[in-house]
Design a protein around this motif. Sequence first.
Motif, short mmCIF file in Angstrom:
data_model
loop_
_atom_site.label_atom_id
_atom_site.label_comp_id
_atom_site.label_asym_id
_atom_site.label_seq_id
_atom_site.Cartn_x
_atom_site.Cartn_y
_atom_site.Cartn_z
N GLY A 25 0.80 -1.21 0.00
CA GLY A 25 0.00 0.00 0.00
C GLY A 25 0.84 1.27 0.00
N ILE A 26 0.27 2.32 0.57
CA ILE A 26 0.89 3.65 0.50
C ILE A 26 1.05 4.22 1.91
N HIS A 27 2.27 4.68 2.20
CA HIS A 27 2.59 5.30 3.49
C HIS A 27 2.64 6.82 3.34
N ILE A 28 2.32 7.51 4.44
CA ILE A 28 2.54 8.95 4.53
C ILE A 28 3.46 9.21 5.71
N TYR A 29 4.52 10.01 5.46
CA TYR A 29 5.52 10.33 6.48
C TYR A 29 5.61 11.83 6.69
N ASP A 30 6.03 12.23 7.89
CA ASP A 30 6.34 13.64 8.12
C ASP A 30 7.81 13.88 7.78
N LEU A 31 8.28 15.11 7.98
CA LEU A 31 9.64 15.46 7.58
C LEU A 31 10.71 14.87 8.50
N LYS A 32 10.28 14.23 9.58
CA LYS A 32 11.23 13.49 10.42
C LYS A 32 11.31 12.03 10.00
N GLY A 33 10.47 11.66 9.03
CA GLY A 33 10.45 10.29 8.56
C GLY A 33 9.51 9.38 9.32
N GLN A 34 8.74 9.95 10.24
CA GLN A 34 7.83 9.13 11.03
C GLN A 34 6.55 8.86 10.25
N GLN A 35 6.13 7.62 10.27
CA GLN A 35 4.91 7.27 9.56
C GLN A 35 3.69 7.87 10.26
N LYS A 36 2.86 8.55 9.48
CA LYS A 36 1.65 9.18 10.03
C LYS A 36 0.39 8.41 9.69
N SER A 37 0.41 7.70 8.55
CA SER A 37 -0.75 6.89 8.18
C SER A 37 -0.35 5.90 7.09
N PHE A 38 -1.23 4.93 6.87
CA PHE A 38 -0.99 3.90 5.85
C PHE A 38 -2.33 3.51 5.25
N LEU A 39 -2.36 3.36 3.92
CA LEU A 39 -3.57 2.91 3.23
C LEU A 39 -3.23 1.64 2.46
N ALA A 40 -3.90 0.57 2.77
CA ALA A 40 -3.65 -0.70 2.07
C ALA A 40 -4.08 -0.59 0.62
N ALA A 41 -3.23 -1.10 -0.27
CA ALA A 41 -3.53 -1.16 -1.70
C ALA A 41 -2.74 -2.33 -2.26
N GLU A 42 -3.31 -3.04 -3.20
CA GLU A 42 -2.75 -4.33 -3.59
C GLU A 42 -1.38 -4.23 -4.26
N ALA A 43 -1.21 -3.35 -5.23
CA ALA A 43 0.04 -3.36 -6.00
C ALA A 43 0.29 -2.01 -6.66
N VAL A 44 0.37 -0.95 -5.86
CA VAL A 44 0.68 0.36 -6.43
C VAL A 44 2.20 0.50 -6.53
N ASN A 45 2.67 1.02 -7.66
CA ASN A 45 4.10 1.01 -7.94
C ASN A 45 4.70 2.41 -7.82
N ASN A 46 4.38 3.30 -8.75
CA ASN A 46 4.91 4.67 -8.74
C ASN A 46 3.79 5.63 -8.38
N VAL A 47 4.16 6.79 -7.80
CA VAL A 47 3.18 7.72 -7.27
C VAL A 47 3.59 9.16 -7.60
N ASP A 48 2.60 10.03 -7.76
CA ASP A 48 2.86 11.45 -7.98
C ASP A 48 1.71 12.25 -7.39
N ILE A 49 1.90 13.58 -7.34
CA ILE A 49 0.93 14.43 -6.66
C ILE A 49 0.83 15.79 -7.35
N ARG A 50 -0.38 16.34 -7.41
CA ARG A 50 -0.62 17.68 -7.92
C ARG A 50 -1.76 18.31 -7.11
N THR A 51 -1.69 19.62 -6.93
CA THR A 51 -2.79 20.36 -6.31
C THR A 51 -3.63 20.97 -7.41
N VAL A 52 -4.94 20.69 -7.40
CA VAL A 52 -5.85 21.08 -8.47
C VAL A 52 -6.94 21.97 -7.89
#
Length: 349
Positions: free
Chosen positions: A77-104
């Motif tokens: 799945g996908i992890h979210i970390y803060d700037l200290k590297g600490q995990q803040k949350s996790f979302l299970a997903a079967e097989a996500v490979n590459n990721v990107d982000i945009r503000t719309v």
Amino acid sequence: MRGFDKALLAAMCLFAAACNGQNASEAMDTELIAVPAFAETDSVGTVGDDAADDPAIWRNPEDPTQSLVIGTDKKAGIHIYDLKGQQKSFLAAEAVNNVDIRTVSLTSGEVILVGASDRSNREKPRLALYTLDSENIKLNPLANIPAGTGEAYGFCFGLLGADDLRAFIVTKEGTIIDMSVTLSDTAPLVEVNRTFNLETQPEGCVVDDRTGMLYVGEENVGIWAFDLGQERPEPIQFAVLKAGELTADVEGLALAPEGVSGGYLLASSQGDNSYAIYDLESGAFRARFAVEDGAIDTTSDTDGIELIVGDFGPDNPGGLFVAQDGDNGEGTQNFKFLSWDAIRKRLKL
């Protein structure tokens, strides 16, 4: 983890240079400079397997110290970390490979859109879309959309104008799928515009929103550029494999934009555990670096990288570079954080 042996590494670089027609002085011009990481993430949950893959960075414009790093575990799945590297949350997903982000921007306000290549079906690529709830630090699933044929591998967004949002899935077979993404206050609309191809396996990709250029790494060949303003863009050779510069496999790509069209393109040179830097406008190779093996260990076999230029707080005002680490000890993998200011200073960019 064992650090690299500088003497051995230098000898290997000189030998490789000679095999490619370079002399010793030319090889020494591409000295591998070590830059320390200032933080590393908690390890991904999958142990004893190749799991951590690709990062994306969301810079908080209101409080840069509260910015976030998103990292994929392609087995879980996908992890979210803060700037200290600490995990803040996790979302299970079967097989996500590459990721990107945009503000719309929508009529109802801004949406932080996260996209990923979904390879759960190795013959039918899918685009996974999420929204980032930055206040509660979690991802909310938005849509999961089929996108043609092949095994989904690389992924990146591109914003070609104020409202022309594109998503690019790079398949393992060499096809690059260009999709338009239209968001509304209800459901997203995704349409395949066109496809174009490379001859062998690519993965990493990044779009320069300023110029409309898409850069794709062909793992055993080099880096290609596509002019997205063309109806049928043909691949333009940007960089080739060369001893002391870029070594197969070419993996993640990232941009450090400057001005209207200048800046740098960074590439993960997986074969020698380093990162190559090129001038965006001329395509000239500028320098290469590795993560220093110090208080935080070095990186090896890096897949994805990301770089966002800008303010990340008083301790990191110039930008943030994130690299996946393929061997973090004891069968785990994670991501390392480096200051873009520190990289520029060490490499004299």
